[in-house]
Design an enzyme around this catalytic site. Sequence first.
Site, PDB file in Angstrom:
ATOM      1  N   ARG A  55      31.276  27.840  43.177  1.00  0.00           N
ATOM      2  CA  ARG A  55      31.664  29.232  42.961  1.00  0.00           C
ATOM      3  C   ARG A  55      33.155  29.420  43.219  1.00  0.00           C
ATOM      4  O   ARG A  55      33.794  30.304  42.662  1.00  0.00           O
ATOM      5  CB  ARG A  55      30.830  30.155  43.859  1.00  0.00           C
ATOM      6  CG  ARG A  55      31.213  31.634  43.767  1.00  0.00           C
ATOM      7  CD  ARG A  55      30.119  32.524  44.337  1.00  0.00           C
ATOM      8  NE  ARG A  55      29.814  32.243  45.712  1.00  0.00           N
ATOM      9  CZ  ARG A  55      30.471  32.733  46.767  1.00  0.00           C
ATOM     10  NH1 ARG A  55      31.504  33.536  46.585  1.00  0.00           N
ATOM     11  NH2 ARG A  55      30.101  32.433  47.993  1.00  0.00           N
ATOM     12  N   TYR A 108      36.550  47.289  22.928  1.00  0.00           N
ATOM     13  CA  TYR A 108      35.176  46.806  22.958  1.00  0.00           C
ATOM     14  C   TYR A 108      34.315  47.751  23.792  1.00  0.00           C
ATOM     15  O   TYR A 108      34.744  48.232  24.849  1.00  0.00           O
ATOM     16  CB  TYR A 108      35.158  45.390  23.541  1.00  0.00           C
ATOM     17  CG  TYR A 108      33.793  44.828  23.796  1.00  0.00           C
ATOM     18  CD1 TYR A 108      32.858  44.710  22.776  1.00  0.00           C
ATOM     19  CD2 TYR A 108      33.427  44.420  25.068  1.00  0.00           C
ATOM     20  CE1 TYR A 108      31.595  44.201  23.020  1.00  0.00           C
ATOM     21  CE2 TYR A 108      32.181  43.897  25.323  1.00  0.00           C
ATOM     22  CZ  TYR A 108      31.265  43.789  24.293  1.00  0.00           C
ATOM     23  OH  TYR A 108      30.012  43.279  24.549  1.00  0.00           O
ATOM     24  N   ASP A 181      43.017  41.880  25.732  1.00  0.00           N
ATOM     25  CA  ASP A 181      41.852  41.098  25.336  1.00  0.00           C
ATOM     26  C   ASP A 181      42.192  40.377  24.031  1.00  0.00           C
ATOM     27  O   ASP A 181      42.376  41.002  22.988  1.00  0.00           O
ATOM     28  CB  ASP A 181      40.640  42.021  25.149  1.00  0.00           C
ATOM     29  CG  ASP A 181      39.351  41.252  24.899  1.00  0.00           C
ATOM     30  OD1 ASP A 181      39.416  40.100  24.422  1.00  0.00           O
ATOM     31  OD2 ASP A 181      38.269  41.817  25.156  1.00  0.00           O
ATOM     32  N   LYS A 206      33.299  33.376  22.083  1.00  0.00           N
ATOM     33  CA  LYS A 206      33.690  33.595  20.692  1.00  0.00           C
ATOM     34  C   LYS A 206      34.409  32.368  20.135  1.00  0.00           C
ATOM     35  O   LYS A 206      33.887  31.282  20.169  1.00  0.00           O
ATOM     36  CB  LYS A 206      34.538  34.867  20.595  1.00  0.00           C
ATOM     37  CG  LYS A 206      33.904  36.097  21.266  1.00  0.00           C
ATOM     38  CD  LYS A 206      32.537  36.427  20.720  1.00  0.00           C
ATOM     39  CE  LYS A 206      31.996  37.762  21.212  1.00  0.00           C
ATOM     40  NZ  LYS A 206      31.712  37.840  22.640  1.00  0.00           N
TER      41      LYS A 206
END
Length: 389
Positions: A55, A108, A181, A206
């Site tokens: 993590r 978005y 973004d 993407k």
Amino acid sequence: MELSTRAVHVCNEPFPEGSWPLSVPLVQSSAFAFDSAAELARAMADPDGRYVYSRRGNPTVRALEQTLAGLERGEGAIAFASGMGAISGVLLALLRPGDRVVAQRCLYGGTHAVLADLAERYGIEVVRISGDDLAEFEAAAVHPATRLLVLETLANPTGQVPDLPGLLASARTLGVTSLVDNSLASPALCRPLELGADIVVHSTTKYLSGHSDVLGGAAVFADDELRRRVWPRTVELGACADPFAAWLTLRGIPTLPLRMREHCANAAALAELLAARPGVTAVHYPWRADHPSYGTARKVLAGGGGLLSFELAGGRDAGRAFIERVRIAKLALSLGGVETLVAHPASTSHRELDADALAAAGIAPGLVRMSVGIESVEDLGADIEQALT
């Protein structure tokens, strides 16, 4: 080096004997052993130190972070479990109650939702701007509480390209941190850090991974001090990238420039085909001269991207019929993979909006979104023709 070279030669840590595998190894271990408690304590406080717990850092994940920093020309990066994990992690790390965020109106939906939630929970003020008007931004940003400017390189589904050079320069002058973004453009088409952005975020799901088999995200920073400010909060949130997802993304990155050339070429050709079809009332693709962002797109992008949208005269019924008639293209809500995908926002992702709300979002009832893949453009054109007919 050119991006096509940097994409192939991804970052890889040398092995102790001085050699290393050509492919980045997948290190799936969740924890790493130490010989001393002091060394373990030092490593826990350093995002670039020895590995402690995945993590907090992992060899495969760090290889992806260093690769993305190199592609975007940044000083460092943090990999996340998803694109929304990256956006949420950065926003939560940088914002405090009472802060003001200036955000592009056409963002978005997930980003809009997070900003709305922060406004409701913590009293963060969100001011919306068009992204095309520098004076509008400056009027909104000249405020002592303004902390962040949020933009997208390419807006979904309208293809809007904001005035990145002007807005980012103004934000820097005003002391406002900027976040862009870049998911829909990828570093192959635009590198916002080179235009003055402070942070670039990606949904690596993407174009970066490109094969519809990864869920991931990343934030790349122009300044390493800023990355170190954000890193502790991301560790606390637990929105870290999974090593296997990072490994799959590293497999996809070497072909990114090749895929993006095909995505752009196919999308540009299909945009022209659609524009000539009766019953198609509008085509939204930033590489076309009739697009409102055409001039800006030609300045800041190396191509028009793989996403286009078009409006059908028959409205909602025509849009729904089209997405159900295509044969090669698939009906799915994601984008950026090698296959062509279609969606009808008015009856799927935005189905709960009435006509007025759809119009405010720039979504016509008959608008179809198409994420153009790398298939034969002749086959895709024929598929579109039969679906329209």
